[in-house]
Design a protein around this motif. Structure first.
Motif, PDB file in Angstrom:
ATOM      1  N   VAL A 114       0.620  -1.022  -0.165  1.00  0.00           N
ATOM      2  CA  VAL A 114       0.423  -0.037  -0.257  1.00  0.00           C
ATOM      3  C   VAL A 114       0.911   1.507   0.008  1.00  0.00           C
ATOM      4  O   VAL A 114       1.857   1.125   0.955  1.00  0.00           O
ATOM      5  CB  VAL A 114      -1.025   0.616   0.985  1.00  0.00           C
ATOM      6  N   ILE A 115       1.154   2.043  -1.669  1.00  0.00           N
ATOM      7  CA  ILE A 115       1.422   2.996  -1.318  1.00  0.00           C
ATOM      8  C   ILE A 115       0.918   3.990  -1.358  1.00  0.00           C
ATOM      9  O   ILE A 115       0.121   3.842  -1.876  1.00  0.00           O
ATOM     10  CB  ILE A 115       2.787   3.161  -1.941  1.00  0.00           C
ATOM     11  N   ASP A 116       1.044   5.770  -1.845  1.00  0.00           N
ATOM     12  CA  ASP A 116      -0.211   6.784  -1.964  1.00  0.00           C
ATOM     13  C   ASP A 116       0.057   6.765  -3.120  1.00  0.00           C
ATOM     14  O   ASP A 116      -1.930   7.691  -2.945  1.00  0.00           O
ATOM     15  CB  ASP A 116       1.006   8.020  -1.470  1.00  0.00           C
ATOM     16  N   SER A 117      -0.842   6.378  -4.041  1.00  0.00           N
ATOM     17  CA  SER A 117      -0.616   5.763  -5.604  1.00  0.00           C
ATOM     18  C   SER A 117      -1.342   4.568  -5.257  1.00  0.00           C
ATOM     19  O   SER A 117      -0.416   3.264  -5.708  1.00  0.00           O
ATOM     20  CB  SER A 117      -0.066   6.435  -6.501  1.00  0.00           C
ATOM     21  N   SER A 118      -2.482   4.185  -5.324  1.00  0.00           N
ATOM     22  CA  SER A 118      -2.332   2.671  -5.261  1.00  0.00           C
ATOM     23  C   SER A 118      -4.007   2.534  -6.338  1.00  0.00           C
ATOM     24  O   SER A 118      -4.504   3.745  -6.864  1.00  0.00           O
ATOM     25  CB  SER A 118      -2.833   2.587  -3.376  1.00  0.00           C
ATOM     26  N   PHE A 119      -4.683   1.511  -5.968  1.00  0.00           N
ATOM     27  CA  PHE A 119      -5.254   1.249  -6.843  1.00  0.00           C
ATOM     28  C   PHE A 119      -6.493   1.976  -6.965  1.00  0.00           C
ATOM     29  O   PHE A 119      -7.456   1.867  -5.683  1.00  0.00           O
ATOM     30  CB  PHE A 119      -5.788  -0.638  -6.130  1.00  0.00           C
ATOM     31  N   GLY A 120      -6.991   2.068  -8.147  1.00  0.00           N
ATOM     32  CA  GLY A 120      -8.013   3.339  -8.723  1.00  0.00           C
ATOM     33  C   GLY A 120      -8.273   4.208  -8.907  1.00  0.00           C
ATOM     34  O   GLY A 120      -8.586   5.241  -8.568  1.00  0.00           O
ATOM     35  N   THR A 121      -6.755   4.996  -8.690  1.00  0.00           N
ATOM     36  CA  THR A 121      -6.331   6.530  -8.741  1.00  0.00           C
ATOM     37  C   THR A 121      -5.382   7.229  -9.475  1.00  0.00           C
ATOM     38  O   THR A 121      -5.022   5.501 -10.564  1.00  0.00           O
ATOM     39  CB  THR A 121      -5.466   6.825  -7.254  1.00  0.00           C
ATOM     40  N   ARG A 122      -5.516   7.788  -9.840  1.00  0.00           N
ATOM     41  CA  ARG A 122      -4.856   8.136 -11.364  1.00  0.00           C
ATOM     42  C   ARG A 122      -3.440   7.774 -11.553  1.00  0.00           C
ATOM     43  O   ARG A 122      -2.549   8.266  -9.776  1.00  0.00           O
ATOM     44  CB  ARG A 122      -4.931   9.393 -11.511  1.00  0.00           C
ATOM     45  N   PHE A 123      -2.603   7.909 -12.251  1.00  0.00           N
ATOM     46  CA  PHE A 123      -1.067   7.564 -11.884  1.00  0.00           C
ATOM     47  C   PHE A 123      -0.323   8.234 -11.918  1.00  0.00           C
ATOM     48  O   PHE A 123      -0.559   9.458 -13.555  1.00  0.00           O
ATOM     49  CB  PHE A 123      -0.955   6.930 -13.779  1.00  0.00           C
ATOM     50  N   PRO A 124       0.556   9.264 -11.847  1.00  0.00           N
ATOM     51  CA  PRO A 124       1.123  10.046 -11.306  1.00  0.00           C
ATOM     52  C   PRO A 124       1.709  10.353 -12.310  1.00  0.00           C
ATOM     53  O   PRO A 124       2.246   9.724 -13.449  1.00  0.00           O
ATOM     54  CB  PRO A 124       1.788   9.638  -9.704  1.00  0.00           C
ATOM     55  N   ASN A 125       1.315  12.090 -12.143  1.00  0.00           N
ATOM     56  CA  ASN A 125       2.768  12.701 -13.296  1.00  0.00           C
ATOM     57  C   ASN A 125       1.816  12.065 -14.552  1.00  0.00           C
ATOM     58  O   ASN A 125       3.310  12.058 -15.614  1.00  0.00           O
ATOM     59  CB  ASN A 125       4.045  12.444 -13.579  1.00  0.00           C
ATOM     60  N   ALA A 126       0.926  11.940 -14.858  1.00  0.00           N
ATOM     61  CA  ALA A 126       0.499  11.690 -16.276  1.00  0.00           C
ATOM     62  C   ALA A 126      -0.311  13.028 -17.170  1.00  0.00           C
ATOM     63  O   ALA A 126      -2.075  12.454 -16.414  1.00  0.00           O
ATOM     64  CB  ALA A 126      -0.430  10.115 -16.189  1.00  0.00           C
ATOM     65  N   PRO A 127      -0.355  13.730 -17.315  1.00  0.00           N
ATOM     66  CA  PRO A 127      -1.557  14.788 -18.171  1.00  0.00           C
ATOM     67  C   PRO A 127      -2.271  14.181 -18.576  1.00  0.00           C
ATOM     68  O   PRO A 127      -2.252  13.260 -19.809  1.00  0.00           O
ATOM     69  CB  PRO A 127      -0.546  16.028 -18.334  1.00  0.00           C
ATOM     70  N   GLN A 128      -3.883  14.534 -18.280  1.00  0.00           N
ATOM     71  CA  GLN A 128      -4.429  14.311 -19.187  1.00  0.00           C
ATOM     72  C   GLN A 128      -4.903  14.958 -20.391  1.00  0.00           C
ATOM     73  O   GLN A 128      -5.031  13.648 -21.981  1.00  0.00           O
ATOM     74  CB  GLN A 128      -6.058  14.677 -18.821  1.00  0.00           C
ATOM     75  N   HIS A 129      -4.257  16.024 -21.097  1.00  0.00           N
ATOM     76  CA  HIS A 129      -4.642  16.229 -21.840  1.00  0.00           C
ATOM     77  C   HIS A 129      -3.107  16.906 -22.619  1.00  0.00           C
ATOM     78  O   HIS A 129      -2.574  18.457 -21.879  1.00  0.00           O
ATOM     79  CB  HIS A 129      -5.611  17.595 -22.092  1.00  0.00           C
ATOM     80  N   GLN A 130      -2.870  16.745 -23.943  1.00  0.00           N
ATOM     81  CA  GLN A 130      -1.402  17.519 -24.766  1.00  0.00           C
ATOM     82  C   GLN A 130      -2.448  17.993 -25.777  1.00  0.00           C
ATOM     83  O   GLN A 130      -2.618  16.808 -26.786  1.00  0.00           O
ATOM     84  CB  GLN A 130      -0.375  16.662 -24.498  1.00  0.00           C
TER      85      GLN A 130
END
Length: 373
Positions: A265-281
């Motif tokens: 169990v780490i701060d970014s876990s199942f069901g959350t957005r992957f860090p540093n991955a913008p939705q729009h470019q």
């Protein structure tokens, strides 16, 4: 914010060999193109680093004052000493067949990879995997191509991440991707639209686990689980005139952690957005050539939407502009290139609120000389 002084020396040496051969032949109406090859890679890394916080004054985010303490006042003898000595040894072989029948093209390939890595003081880590790809292209009409592609990939962890000192030897990163899309060449090739939809699944990505204290001065790593990225990309290239070219693109990416690892169990876990991955470019680039003066002017902008760090904090989005001037001198070309014209301060990515963000490059000016022989 507290700060840390680091002094590092790195010695990296690498050697790569690669080669391939292609055979073309026909069986009836089917044209074949078979390619086979291999590659071999070896890299050694030796590094020595020292770090300390003794004698290093903190700094204010809002009103930073630098140079309060000279470097000579930093006490490295009271700090941490990091020594790394690793060897990465990777090699593989592949074969690919491309068969063409009229308006249809089928592609299939196999690749076998091996790795044999070493981190000083730990047993060697080795493994292998067979991966494959398959795809097809159909041209319903000459200016339009429709395609579908499925592929697998295999990437061993960095040798330093396979050490028992950071948690355990970890399984390699395994990826699979499926992509469908269309490419066009319209108005005699003056208009070139492209659209692609994709789904990428990655397993065994590693992150530092803040819930586990460092062991022997080393941050402990844990596998994040499964990360799934789904999105769409659009590109439009247009020759407005023989001397004026415009390119526009947009990408949407939905990256989420879709499966966790039992017991981790780490701060970014199942069901959350992957860090540093913008939705729009998005991006827009234009270049105009003045043949009379052998002069080219280019200007473009790039937009990235907000992102989340590992703890879910929002990193603001940004838009930056670049430009260049190219002049032919007869015996060579000279280019003046400016990145981040308006000197915008922005964050490319972040770790968390304690360790801060990785800032983008400030306004930078480059002069390049080019000569074609």
């Amino acid at each position: 914010m507290s700060r840390e002084f680091r002094r590092q020396h790195r010695d990296i040496k690498g050697l790569t060999f690669s080669g391939n051969a292609t055979a073309r032949f026909s069986t009836g109406a089917i044209e074949h193109r078979v390619t086979a090859g291999g590659d071999w890679y070896r890299q050694t890394l030796w590094s020595l680093g020292q770090r300390t916080r003794v004698g290093v004054a903190p700094v204010s985010f809002l009103n930073p004052v630098y140079g309060v303490n000279p470097v000579s006042s930093y006490d490295l003898s009271a700090g941490r000493r990091d020594l790394a000595d690793t060897t990465a040894h990777r090699y593989g072989m592949f074969v690919q067949e491309q068969a063409t029948l009229g308006r249809f093209i089928l592609v299939g390939g196999l690749r076998q990879d091996w790795f044999d890595d070493r981190d000083e003081g730990d047993p060697k880590t080795s493994g292998n995997r067979l991966s494959w790809r398959v795809g097809g292209i159909v041209k319903p009409i000459d200016p339009v191509s429709l395609y579908v592609n499925y592929s697998q990939s295999f990437e061993p962890q960095d040798p330093g991440s396979q050490s028992a000192s950071v948690g355990d030897p970890f399984a390699p990163i395994a990826n699979c991707q499926i992509e469908v899309g269309a490419k066009g060449s319209l108005l005699g090739g003056r208009l070139q639209p492209t659209v692609a939809l994709y789904r990428i699944v990655q397993n065994n990505i590693l992150q530092e686990d803040p819930n586990i204290p460092p062991v022997g001065g080393f941050d402990q790593l844990r596998p994040l689980g499964e990360v799934t990225s789904k999105g769409v990309e659009f590109t439009l290239a247009a020759d407005v005139t023989p001397d004026w070219v415009v390119t526009a693109n947009y990408a949407y990416n939905d990256a989420q952690i879709t499966q966790g690892v039992p017991g981790v169990v780490i701060d970014s876990s199942f069901g959350t957005r992957f860090p540093n991955a913008p939705q729009h470019q998005a991006g827009l680039w234009s270049r105009y050539q003045f043949p009379r003066w052998d002069l080219g002017l280019a200007l473009g902008g790039h937009y990235v939407s907000k992102q989340s760090d590992r703890r879910g904090n929002q990193i603001p989005g940004y838009t930056i502009f670049d430009g260049s001037i190219t002049k032919g001198l007869g015996f060579m070309d000279v280019m003046l290139r400016v990145e981040n014209i308006f000197d915008k301060t922005y964050a490319l990515s972040a770790l968390d609120e304690i360790r801060g963000s990785f800032l983008g490059r400030p306004r930078s000016v480059f002069v390049e000389l080019r000569k074609t022989i």
